[in-house]
Design a protein around this motif. Structure first.
Motif, short mmCIF file in Angstrom:
data_model
loop_
_atom_site.label_atom_id
_atom_site.label_comp_id
_atom_site.label_asym_id
_atom_site.label_seq_id
_atom_site.Cartn_x
_atom_site.Cartn_y
_atom_site.Cartn_z
N ARG A 51 42.75 9.19 -91.50
CA ARG A 51 43.58 10.34 -91.84
C ARG A 51 44.55 9.95 -92.94
O ARG A 51 44.98 8.81 -93.04
CB ARG A 51 44.39 10.82 -90.63
N SER A 52 44.92 10.93 -93.74
CA SER A 52 45.95 10.71 -94.75
C SER A 52 47.27 10.37 -94.07
O SER A 52 47.56 10.87 -92.97
CB SER A 52 46.11 11.96 -95.62
N ALA A 53 48.07 9.54 -94.70
CA ALA A 53 49.37 9.19 -94.15
C ALA A 53 50.27 10.40 -94.01
O ALA A 53 51.18 10.43 -93.18
CB ALA A 53 50.05 8.14 -95.02
N SER A 54 50.00 11.43 -94.81
CA SER A 54 50.84 12.63 -94.78
C SER A 54 50.31 13.71 -93.84
O SER A 54 50.93 14.76 -93.70
CB SER A 54 50.95 13.22 -96.19
N ALA A 55 49.16 13.45 -93.18
CA ALA A 55 48.59 14.46 -92.29
C ALA A 55 49.47 14.65 -91.06
O ALA A 55 49.94 13.67 -90.46
CB ALA A 55 47.18 14.06 -91.86
N LEU A 111 44.48 0.41 -95.79
CA LEU A 111 44.21 -0.95 -95.36
C LEU A 111 44.79 -1.22 -93.97
O LEU A 111 44.13 -1.80 -93.11
CB LEU A 111 44.82 -1.94 -96.37
N GLY A 112 46.02 -0.76 -93.75
CA GLY A 112 46.67 -0.99 -92.47
C GLY A 112 46.00 -0.24 -91.33
O GLY A 112 45.79 -0.80 -90.24
N ALA A 113 45.65 1.02 -91.57
CA ALA A 113 45.01 1.82 -90.53
C ALA A 113 43.65 1.26 -90.17
O ALA A 113 43.26 1.19 -89.00
CB ALA A 113 44.88 3.28 -90.99
N THR A 114 42.89 0.83 -91.19
CA THR A 114 41.56 0.27 -90.93
C THR A 114 41.65 -1.06 -90.21
O THR A 114 40.92 -1.31 -89.24
CB THR A 114 40.80 0.10 -92.26
N GLY A 169 50.62 15.72 -87.12
CA GLY A 169 50.02 15.51 -85.81
C GLY A 169 50.11 14.07 -85.36
O GLY A 169 50.43 13.17 -86.12
N ALA A 170 49.78 13.88 -84.07
CA ALA A 170 49.89 12.55 -83.47
C ALA A 170 48.53 11.91 -83.24
O ALA A 170 48.41 10.99 -82.44
CB ALA A 170 50.64 12.65 -82.14
N ALA A 171 47.48 12.38 -83.92
CA ALA A 171 46.15 11.81 -83.76
C ALA A 171 46.12 10.39 -84.32
O ALA A 171 46.95 10.02 -85.16
CB ALA A 171 45.11 12.69 -84.47
N PRO A 172 45.16 9.55 -83.87
CA PRO A 172 45.07 8.19 -84.41
C PRO A 172 44.90 8.20 -85.92
O PRO A 172 44.31 9.11 -86.50
CB PRO A 172 43.81 7.64 -83.73
N ALA A 173 45.43 7.16 -86.59
CA ALA A 173 45.34 7.08 -88.04
C ALA A 173 43.90 6.86 -88.50
O ALA A 173 43.52 7.25 -89.60
CB ALA A 173 46.22 5.94 -88.54
N ALA A 174 43.09 6.22 -87.65
CA ALA A 174 41.69 5.96 -87.99
C ALA A 174 40.86 5.94 -86.72
O ALA A 174 41.38 5.67 -85.63
CB ALA A 174 41.57 4.62 -88.72
N ARG A 184 47.96 0.99 -99.09
CA ARG A 184 48.48 0.19 -97.97
C ARG A 184 48.24 0.91 -96.64
O ARG A 184 47.94 0.27 -95.62
CB ARG A 184 49.96 -0.10 -98.17
N HIS A 185 48.38 2.24 -96.64
CA HIS A 185 48.10 2.99 -95.42
C HIS A 185 46.65 2.82 -95.00
O HIS A 185 46.36 2.58 -93.82
CB HIS A 185 48.41 4.47 -95.63
#
Length: 257
Positions: A176-180, A148-151, A182-187, A145-146
């Motif tokens: 990025r992994s959901a557990s990574a 799919l949602g990030a993409t 930092g505040a960088a973008p998810a994708a 789900r992470h």
């Protein structure tokens, strides 16, 4: 176009005497893969790691090319493909679309040949989407789900800003992994050479079609979740059902072509 060096990296590059084109051009580094000899030219990619004054390593990808040109109506005699990609990197940044970040860009004529350098920051906290998809059967429901949602959020942001990526394969989306931490973008996106601003919204379907056809692994239910997240809808409505039919039709047509 003047050489570009990201302001926050000037001290780091100066520490290693790499603030000018020729110094970067002369670096002897192994390629991460075989050189690209298409378009009648040559292009290579190397990993570059630089230590700051505290010993912290900063990673980059150094891309160099010779007579690797693209031609258009505006530039019928051609320009370095890195020049086009660099402009698009700046446009994405200006429009707030998460993408790879430029550290250095420059171009010269050396021995009568068009030479260009593009250095980008490494995306070491990310994995390309195609790598995630290869692991799809082993991922948890939350991880799927992470992804799919990030993409979907990234592609929605891309199109809302008026950009067509024009080469939206899973390998060009980094997540990025959901557990990574930092505040960088998810994708974020890479390979922006072919991106453009279409005059009409219809061509944006091309991005969705490319991603749908080449995204192996997700089920039909997963693909529906992606589309609903992209459209920001709780359930399919009339226009979104028409979009699904278009995507399925394009997929069948290109599968049997």
């Amino acid at each position: 176009m003047k050489d570009f060096l990201a302001p926050d990296l000037r001290a780091l590059f100066a520490r290693h005497h790499l603030t000018d084109f020729l110094a970067l051009w002369a670096l002897d580094l192994p390629g991460v893969d075989a050189p690209n000899t298409g378009r009648g030219g040559w292009s290579s990619v190397s990993r570059l790691e630089l230590a700051d004054e505290h010993g912290h390593i900063h990673a980059f990808y150094l891309k160099r090319q010779i007579d690797h040109l693209s031609r258009s109506l505006r530039r019928p005699f051609g320009e370095a493909t890195f020049a086009r990609e660099f402009r698009n990197i700046l446009r994405y940044a200006e429009d707030g679309v998460p993408a790879l970040q430029a550290a250095f860009f420059g171009q010269r004529r050396i021995g009568g040949k068009a030479c260009a350098i593009l250095v980008t920051r490494a995306l070491d906290d990310y994995r390309p989407l195609d790598a995630w998809l290869r692991d799809w059967p082993t991922l948890t429901r939350g991880e799927r789900r992470h992804l799919l949602g990030a993409t979907a959020a990234l592609v929605k942001q891309l199109h809302a800003a008026g950009h067509l990526h024009n080469c939206l394969y899973p390998k060009h989306i980094f997540v990025r992994s959901a557990s990574a931490p930092g505040a960088a973008p998810a994708a974020c996106l890479i390979d922006l050479e072919k991106t453009r601003r279409p005059l009409r919204r219809a061509p944006l379907l091309r991005d969705l079609d490319t991603l749908n056809r080449h995204g192996k692994g997700p089920s039909a239910a997963d693909r529906l979740r992606f589309l609903l997240r992209y459209l920001d809808l709780p359930a399919l409505d009339g226009p979104s059902r028409a979009l699904v039919r278009q995507l399925l039709g394009r997929r069948r047509h290109k599968t049997h072509a």
